[in-house]
Design a protein around this motif. Structure first.
Motif, short mmCIF file in Angstrom:
data_model
loop_
_atom_site.label_atom_id
_atom_site.label_comp_id
_atom_site.label_asym_id
_atom_site.label_seq_id
_atom_site.Cartn_x
_atom_site.Cartn_y
_atom_site.Cartn_z
N VAL A 1 3.99 47.61 97.36
CA VAL A 1 4.71 47.65 98.64
C VAL A 1 4.18 46.56 99.58
O VAL A 1 4.94 45.89 100.28
N TYR A 2 2.88 46.37 99.58
CA TYR A 2 2.27 45.32 100.41
C TYR A 2 2.87 43.96 100.09
O TYR A 2 3.22 43.18 101.00
N GLU A 3 3.00 43.64 98.80
CA GLU A 3 3.55 42.34 98.40
C GLU A 3 4.97 42.16 98.90
O GLU A 3 5.37 41.05 99.28
N HIS A 4 5.76 43.23 98.92
CA HIS A 4 7.12 43.15 99.45
C HIS A 4 7.12 42.99 100.96
O HIS A 4 7.82 42.13 101.52
N ALA B 1 9.60 49.41 101.05
CA ALA B 1 9.16 48.21 101.80
C ALA B 1 10.14 47.90 102.93
O ALA B 1 9.73 47.54 104.04
N GLN B 2 11.45 48.05 102.67
CA GLN B 2 12.44 47.79 103.71
C GLN B 2 12.30 48.79 104.86
O GLN B 2 12.37 48.41 106.04
N GLU B 3 12.11 50.07 104.53
CA GLU B 3 11.95 51.09 105.58
C GLU B 3 10.70 50.80 106.42
O GLU B 3 10.73 50.89 107.65
N ARG C 1 9.96 58.29 91.58
CA ARG C 1 9.63 57.83 90.22
C ARG C 1 10.50 56.66 89.77
O ARG C 1 10.25 56.08 88.72
N GLU C 2 11.53 56.33 90.56
CA GLU C 2 12.43 55.24 90.17
C GLU C 2 11.88 53.89 90.63
O GLU C 2 11.22 53.79 91.67
N SER C 3 12.20 52.85 89.89
CA SER C 3 11.71 51.50 90.22
C SER C 3 12.28 51.02 91.55
O SER C 3 11.67 50.19 92.23
N ALA C 4 13.44 51.56 91.93
CA ALA C 4 14.06 51.13 93.19
C ALA C 4 13.31 51.65 94.42
O ALA C 4 13.56 51.18 95.54
N PHE C 5 12.40 52.59 94.21
CA PHE C 5 11.72 53.19 95.37
C PHE C 5 10.88 52.15 96.10
O PHE C 5 10.89 52.11 97.35
#
Length: 710
Positions: free
Chosen positions: A530-533, A503-505, A494-498
């Motif tokens: 996530v796609y955009e990242h 995306a990095q993982e 639920r956090e914005s950092a997710f």
């Protein structure tokens, strides 16, 4: 797995049919010698072990056949259910050979059996591969029919009416119509699936198909030659009738009213991919309308008026008025996309705010009905339009004004569509009464039915009181073929950092697997974020759901080296990508249903009001089955290998995570990317050394083969 020991309620008996395969179920086309040899070896009727076992009839029919203990066990369970007239639930993983395990006992039962599948593609597999194999080697007299929805078939009368009229749009439609006219004279089925040249989104087909909405039935001059008539005739003569779940429940929903039935009478049912039953049944025992249905009514009315030549200026104005009023009414719903509750107080407030627009809409429908009634000479096609208008008006009134408490009412805006619906909160009582108490043998099978090794959840949701039950051992070596990776640390979902961390993982995983991945998400918005990242982090070709039709994206994925597909629920099941082209399936989070979804919220509320734990009894089991389906995309044969990744660490942090692990196959597990890399290197080395496993058929085989079906 344990089982219940009492049988189902007494069914309505249907006469037993003469076994179509003869006493041997032996291969007439393979020559008299084989039949005589089988008779000497096995006596009059071979056992299932003598059919499925080592050196048995199946192995004799095809040398590449491989004995699978779970396949034999499933066949024995299904045959027992037919013999004892009981229901049976079998979870059988990919590679078991489910189709032969239920088809052979169904044939041997001597009863007419309906086989219901989740998709039309599985229908086609059964009819073009599995059934021809059985007819060739075991049951030469077996009669089988495929039944699909009417919109899949051509209407000969519409072709006759359209010929010579200037209503085709552009050169493409003229050319397509010319080809359809030539095909109509040759085809034995009239099934659109045969038309490889016609685009999926062609408007021409909607003017030529055999939908019930525009059908005049026995009054049609083409009734005797109608493809629908022929389909029903074949079904009434068949021993096995193959349908999909949508057609099955459309039939079940009308079997008790004055409209009769779609399917012929049958004695037993097999549900393949049975995990979808509740959702499909809920759709057909509920009600729904949309702006599309009114647009189709207006379009069909105009088209019919032109074809029949009775389109007076006043009547055409009524049709145009209906179109405009419908558009104005459905524009009243909020512009934001999504599904929203529409309870009684909300509906009442909506009607009060928009009383004038609503009344004008209803009056426009009535005016069309009245104008048609006033015509001096009314062809049957025009009367069908009036009946449709009345049915849509009555359905709209139910959806806006009904106070029945056993439904959840909701609306949804999706692209240009606005949908109003009433869905049963609980279909278990309906299915218990109309399905499981009426038919003495119902077979339910899928790779994903059990939760924690038990069927309690399925039985409770579907209204099954007693059944033979079994979770079969897997045919694949999951501990060797698949590695489940869960990151050691991740932000809360639920956090914005997710999103940036996810995306990095994903980018690190894609570097290890060299693309070749499905990235599956529980929401469109998170998928796009996530796609955009990720697209800025990796060099691999990325495909995004929504940028092309599902079938096109799947073909692009298969044909593009190192491709990565970002997708949501559409790709969680029913997708088969063979070999190394798919080496990784990554799921963003545990697939709990959105709690604000009106249907989910209503079912949670209903369980809570009964004093039950809705999270444990409904939401967790639903998520378990969904995760099993998503992960099931990866390992489809004995030679497949790859990585599964779940970026939601709740599975290891929360107590309920244990149930997920108990329900999944015994994958090897890690929280180390270095171990993921070692696994992939070893997998690629093994793949170089390992020939295609016996029983894993070449995917381009076109003729019916035993090993393509198992």
């Amino acid at each position: 797995m344990g089982e219940e020991h009492s049988g189902p309620p007494a069914p309505a008996d249907l006469p037993e049919r003469t076994p179509v395969a003869g006493p041997l179920l032996a291969a007439a086309e393979s020559g008299r010698d084989r039949a005589e040899t089988a008779a000497r070896q096995w006596g009059t009727v071979p056992t299932l072990r003598e059919i499925f076992g080592p050196g048995g009839l199946l192995e004799q029919a095809h040398p590449a056949y491989e004995f699978r203990p779970s396949q034999l066990e499933m066949a024995e369970l299904v045959e027992r259910a037919f013999r004892e007239k009981r229901h049976v639930i079998v979870e059988a993983g990919t590679g078991t050979g489910k189709t032969l395990s239920y088809l052979i006992p169904a044939i041997r039962s001597g009863r007419r059996v309906v086989v219901s599948t989740a998709t039309k593609s599985l229908q086609e597999q059964l009819f073009t591969k599995d059934i021809p194999f059985l007819q060739k080697h075991f049951a030469p007299d077996l009669k089988v029919a495929v039944m699909k929805g009417r919109a899949n078939f051509l209407c000969r009368q519409k072709v006759r009416l359209l010929e010579g009229l200037p209503v085709l749009k552009g050169l493409d439609e003229v050319d397509w119509f010319r080809q359809i006219c030539a095909w109509e004279k040759l085809t034995e089925t009239g099934d659109r699936a045969e038309l490889t040249f016609l685009p999926d989104d062609s408007d021409l087909w909607s003017r030529l198909d055999a939908r019930r909405d525009t059908c005049t039935g026995q009054k049609c001059p083409e009734f005797q030659r109608c493809f629908i008539t022929w389909m029903h005739q074949r079904a009434h003569e068949a021993d096995i009738v193959i349908v999909n779940h949508h057609l099955f429940f459309a039939d079940l929903a009308i079997r008790t009213d004055e409209f009769g039935s779609i399917l012929p009478d049958y004695a037993a049912v097999v549900f393949d991919e049975a995990h979808e039953i509740e959702d499909v049944a809920s759709e057909y025992f509920g009600q729904q309308t949309s702006n599309y249905r009114f647009e189709e009514l207006a379009r069909d009315a105009e088209h019919t008026l032109r074809l029949t030549g009775v389109g007076t200026p006043a009547l055409l104005r009524r049709v145009q008025q209906l179109r405009e009023r419908a558009r104005s009414f459905f524009e009243l719903f909020p512009a934001r996309e999504g599904r929203f509750p529409f309870a009684l107080d909300e509906r009442a407030a909506f009607l009060e705010r928009n009383a004038e627009t609503h009344e004008e809409f209803v009056q426009a429908i009535r005016a069309l009905e009245t104008e048609i009634a006033a015509l001096p000479n009314k062809p049957e096609e025009i009367l069908r339009v009036a009946r449709r208008a009345m049915e849509l008006r009555q359905g709209l009134a139910f959806l806006l004004e009904s106070q029945e408490r056993n439904y959840v009412y909701w609306f949804e805006r999706r692209n240009r569509g606005v949908f109003l619906a009433a869905t049963p909160i609980d279909v278990s009582g309906i299915l218990r009464e109309r399905l499981f108490a009426v038919f003495d043998t119902v077979v339910l099978t899928s790779a994903t039915l059990a939760v924690g090794g038990r069927f309690d959840y399925l039985k409770q949701r579907l209204g099954i009181d007693t059944a033979i039950e079994r979770v079969l051992p897997h045919e694949f070596d999951y501990s060797r073929q698949a590695l489940l990776y869960i990151p050691p640390e991740m932000p809360d979902i639920r956090e914005s950092a997710f999103v940036p961390r996810a995306a990095q993982e994903i980018a690190r995983l894609l570097e290890i697997t060299r693309g070749r991945a499905f990235c599956l998400f529980t929401s469109y918005s998170q998928m796009r974020e996530v796609y955009e990242h990720v697209k800025t982090l990796v060099p691999f070709p990325l495909l995004l759901q929504g940028t092309a039709p599902r079938s096109v994206l799947l073909e692009r994925f298969k044909g593009t080296e190192g491709a990565v597909l970002f997708a949501t629920a559409t790709f969680w099941q029913g997708v088969d990508v063979p070999g190394a082209a798919l080496s990784c399936v990554c799921v963003d989070r545990l697939p709990f249903a959105v709690p604000t979804d009106p249907v989910v919220a209503a079912r949670v509320r209903a369980l809570s009001e009964e004093g039950r734990n809705a999270f444990a009894e409904y939401q967790i089991p639903e998520a378990v089955i969904a995760l099993k389906q998503g992960f099931g995309r990866l390992i489809r044969s004995r030679s497949d290998q790859g990585v599964l990744a779940l970026l939601d660490t709740r599975i290891v942090r929360m107590p309920y995570g244990r149930l997920f692990f108990e329900s999944l196959p015994e994958y090897a597990r890690t929280q180390s990317l270095e171990e993921v890399a070692r696994f992939m290197r070893s997998a690629e080395e093994r793949a170089k050394r390992q020939p295609t496993a016996r029983g894993d058929a070449p995917r381009n085989v076109r003729t019916p083969r035993c090993d393509t079906m198992l």
